[in-house]
Design an enzyme around this catalytic site. Structure first.
Site, PDB file in Angstrom:
ATOM      1  N   HIS A  34       0.862  -1.180   0.000  1.00  0.00           N
ATOM      2  CA  HIS A  34       0.000   0.000   0.000  1.00  0.00           C
ATOM      3  C   HIS A  34       0.898   1.230   0.000  1.00  0.00           C
ATOM      4  O   HIS A  34       2.135   1.122  -0.006  1.00  0.00           O
ATOM      5  CB  HIS A  34      -0.946  -0.026   1.205  1.00  0.00           C
ATOM      6  CG  HIS A  34      -0.253  -0.288   2.517  1.00  0.00           C
ATOM      7  ND1 HIS A  34       0.640   0.595   3.075  1.00  0.00           N
ATOM      8  CD2 HIS A  34      -0.301  -1.363   3.355  1.00  0.00           C
ATOM      9  CE1 HIS A  34       1.093   0.099   4.203  1.00  0.00           C
ATOM     10  NE2 HIS A  34       0.553  -1.093   4.401  1.00  0.00           N
ATOM     11  N   GLY A  36       1.779   3.200   2.267  1.00  0.00           N
ATOM     12  CA  GLY A  36       2.760   3.239   3.368  1.00  0.00           C
ATOM     13  C   GLY A  36       4.060   2.568   2.965  1.00  0.00           C
ATOM     14  O   GLY A  36       5.159   3.122   3.137  1.00  0.00           O
ATOM     15  N   HIS A  37       3.941   1.356   2.401  1.00  0.00           N
ATOM     16  CA  HIS A  37       5.138   0.669   1.913  1.00  0.00           C
ATOM     17  C   HIS A  37       5.839   1.495   0.826  1.00  0.00           C
ATOM     18  O   HIS A  37       7.059   1.620   0.815  1.00  0.00           O
ATOM     19  CB  HIS A  37       4.760  -0.673   1.274  1.00  0.00           C
ATOM     20  CG  HIS A  37       4.182  -1.690   2.208  1.00  0.00           C
ATOM     21  ND1 HIS A  37       2.889  -2.140   2.083  1.00  0.00           N
ATOM     22  CD2 HIS A  37       4.722  -2.372   3.244  1.00  0.00           C
ATOM     23  CE1 HIS A  37       2.655  -3.065   3.002  1.00  0.00           C
ATOM     24  NE2 HIS A  37       3.753  -3.226   3.731  1.00  0.00           N
ATOM     25  N   GLY A 147       8.684   0.965   9.292  1.00  0.00           N
ATOM     26  CA  GLY A 147       7.621   1.913   9.600  1.00  0.00           C
ATOM     27  C   GLY A 147       7.384   2.033  11.097  1.00  0.00           C
ATOM     28  O   GLY A 147       7.378   1.024  11.806  1.00  0.00           O
ATOM     29  N   LYS A 149       4.713   2.569  12.337  1.00  0.00           N
ATOM     30  CA  LYS A 149       3.428   1.929  12.650  1.00  0.00           C
ATOM     31  C   LYS A 149       3.677   0.693  13.510  1.00  0.00           C
ATOM     32  O   LYS A 149       2.884   0.348  14.368  1.00  0.00           O
ATOM     33  CB  LYS A 149       2.705   1.539  11.376  1.00  0.00           C
ATOM     34  CG  LYS A 149       1.448   0.818  11.698  1.00  0.00           C
ATOM     35  CD  LYS A 149       0.721   0.386  10.486  1.00  0.00           C
ATOM     36  CE  LYS A 149      -0.380  -0.539  10.906  1.00  0.00           C
ATOM     37  NZ  LYS A 149       0.096  -1.924  10.980  1.00  0.00           N
ATOM     38  N   ASP A 150       4.795   0.018  13.254  1.00  0.00           N
ATOM     39  CA  ASP A 150       5.188  -1.132  14.072  1.00  0.00           C
ATOM     40  C   ASP A 150       6.277  -0.666  15.035  1.00  0.00           C
ATOM     41  O   ASP A 150       7.454  -1.016  14.908  1.00  0.00           O
ATOM     42  CB  ASP A 150       5.666  -2.262  13.159  1.00  0.00           C
ATOM     43  CG  ASP A 150       4.559  -2.736  12.240  1.00  0.00           C
ATOM     44  OD1 ASP A 150       3.692  -3.468  12.712  1.00  0.00           O
ATOM     45  OD2 ASP A 150       4.540  -2.329  11.063  1.00  0.00           O
ATOM     46  N   GLN A 153       8.388  -3.177  16.886  1.00  0.00           N
ATOM     47  CA  GLN A 153       9.290  -3.843  15.937  1.00  0.00           C
ATOM     48  C   GLN A 153      10.538  -2.984  15.682  1.00  0.00           C
ATOM     49  O   GLN A 153      11.658  -3.494  15.642  1.00  0.00           O
ATOM     50  CB  GLN A 153       8.546  -4.101  14.625  1.00  0.00           C
ATOM     51  CG  GLN A 153       9.413  -4.629  13.507  1.00  0.00           C
ATOM     52  CD  GLN A 153       8.590  -5.100  12.329  1.00  0.00           C
ATOM     53  OE1 GLN A 153       8.071  -6.212  12.325  1.00  0.00           O
ATOM     54  NE2 GLN A 153       8.452  -4.265  11.313  1.00  0.00           N
ATOM     55  N   VAL A 176       1.920   6.171   7.656  1.00  0.00           N
ATOM     56  CA  VAL A 176       1.102   6.738   6.573  1.00  0.00           C
ATOM     57  C   VAL A 176      -0.349   6.302   6.806  1.00  0.00           C
ATOM     58  O   VAL A 176      -0.611   5.124   7.077  1.00  0.00           O
ATOM     59  CB  VAL A 176       1.601   6.253   5.197  1.00  0.00           C
ATOM     60  CG1 VAL A 176       0.764   6.835   4.074  1.00  0.00           C
ATOM     61  CG2 VAL A 176       3.075   6.617   5.019  1.00  0.00           C
ATOM     62  N   SER A 185      -2.527  -0.566   6.245  1.00  0.00           N
ATOM     63  CA  SER A 185      -2.056  -1.895   6.619  1.00  0.00           C
ATOM     64  C   SER A 185      -2.524  -2.888   5.566  1.00  0.00           C
ATOM     65  O   SER A 185      -3.628  -2.751   5.018  1.00  0.00           O
ATOM     66  CB  SER A 185      -2.635  -2.294   7.985  1.00  0.00           C
ATOM     67  OG  SER A 185      -2.495  -3.688   8.188  1.00  0.00           O
TER      68      SER A 185
END
Ligand code: AMP
Length: 283
Positions: A34, A36-37, A147, A149-150, A153, A176, A185
């Site tokens: 998506h 974000g990637h 990211g 977002k994780d 991680q 994003v 996601s």
């Protein structure tokens, strides 16, 4: 853009680049790409001479067989998106390529993995650390992109990189979001229309919690307000909502201290799809 499927080919190609003095950017993903990637890939293309994107749905980081089985896999569509984003090599290995034999080495990241995702997904970060280590060894990147977002991680991989002396810079890229606030996601595409309509409430809960903290409310109050908001959102089943120190990821209690950066983190299920999100304040 070239597609490589074996570890040996990736190793040979990146070694050649290194010897030619080219800067290598690595973006590890599980595919079903998506925006974000793609922003990670574009950043990598801007900051390096060549970019490796890996797509590998890593079985060892899934603690739930259904989640692994149902994880979206669309390699052809992904490849079509990657070339214009600046990807030089798409690495698409099989499970046998990444795991020619079962691994026995295990990682223990201490307190960092005893909370949130680590606590709720046993073995998850062991699988993440294993596959990321393999990708780092195979491609020897100068920079690797992940990211925020994780968030947990990123913290784990930062520790991994330091502990194992990987000679690379980690780039943590901001989350994003869709226009309605939902963090992008790959799992979003599995949401039913009703759950998709409700999913932005996760971000709303984070914003609500952050506002409570900004007013000087204790972390517990912010957490309770956010949890209450989600409990009132039909179809959302909360796993956790935590207010943690952004560095240590350990829970914060009481009012946030001046100068302290905290992260509000949420995990919830919507119709069997598990989503996570977070907000770091101050950003
Ligand atoms: P995944 O394919 O979900 O394993 O994600 C691959 C990389 O993209 C990880 O470093 C993720 O943190 C990152 N990523 C996933 N979603 C987003 C997003 N919405 N914004 C920024 N980065 C993301």
């Amino acid at each position: 853009m070239e597609i490589l499927q074996t570890a040996a080919e990736l190793q040979a190609r990146t070694e050649k680049w290194r010897q030619a003095g080219q800067r290598i950017g690595l973006v590890p993903t599980m595919g079903a790409l998506h925006e974000g990637h793609l922003q990670l890939v574009r950043a990598a293309a801007q900051e390096n001479d060549v970019v490796v994107v890996s797509i590998f749905v890593n079985p060892t980081q899934f603690n739930n067989a259904d989640d692994f089985r149902l994880y979206p896999r669309v390699p052809d569509a992904d490849a079509a998106l990657l070339a214009p984003a600046g990807c030089t090599v798409l690495f698409l290995p099989s499970v046998e390529q990444m795991y020619p034999r079962p691994t026995v080495l295990t990682f223990d990241f201490g307190p960092l993995e005893r909370v949130m995702e680590g606590a709720h997904r046993p073995g998850h970060f062991n699988g993440v650390a294993t596959v990321v280590s393999k990708l780092f060894h195979l491609s020897r990147p100068h920079r690797a992109y992940f990211g925020q977002k994780d968030l947990q991680q990123v913290a784990i991989i930062r520790q991994l990189t330091a502990d194992l002396s990987f000679d690379l810079d980690l780039v943590a890229f901001p989350t994003v979001r869709e226009a309605d606030g939902l963090a992008m996601s790959s799992r979003n595409r599995r949401l039913s229309p009703a759950d998709r309509a409700m999913a932005p409430q996760l971000h709303q809960a984070l914003v609500l919690g952050a506002a409570a903290l900004a007013q000087g409310q204790p972390a517990e109050v912010a957490q309770a307000a956010a949890a209450q908001h989600l409990a009132a959102s039909p179809g959302i089943s909360l796993e956790y909502f935590e207010v943690v120190d952004a560095q240590t990821l350990q829970p914060v209690s009481g009012a946030v201290q001046a100068g302290q950066t905290v992260a509000l983190c949420v995990a919830a299920q919507l119709g069997g799809v598990r989503l996570i999100d977070n907000l770091v304040v101050p950003a």
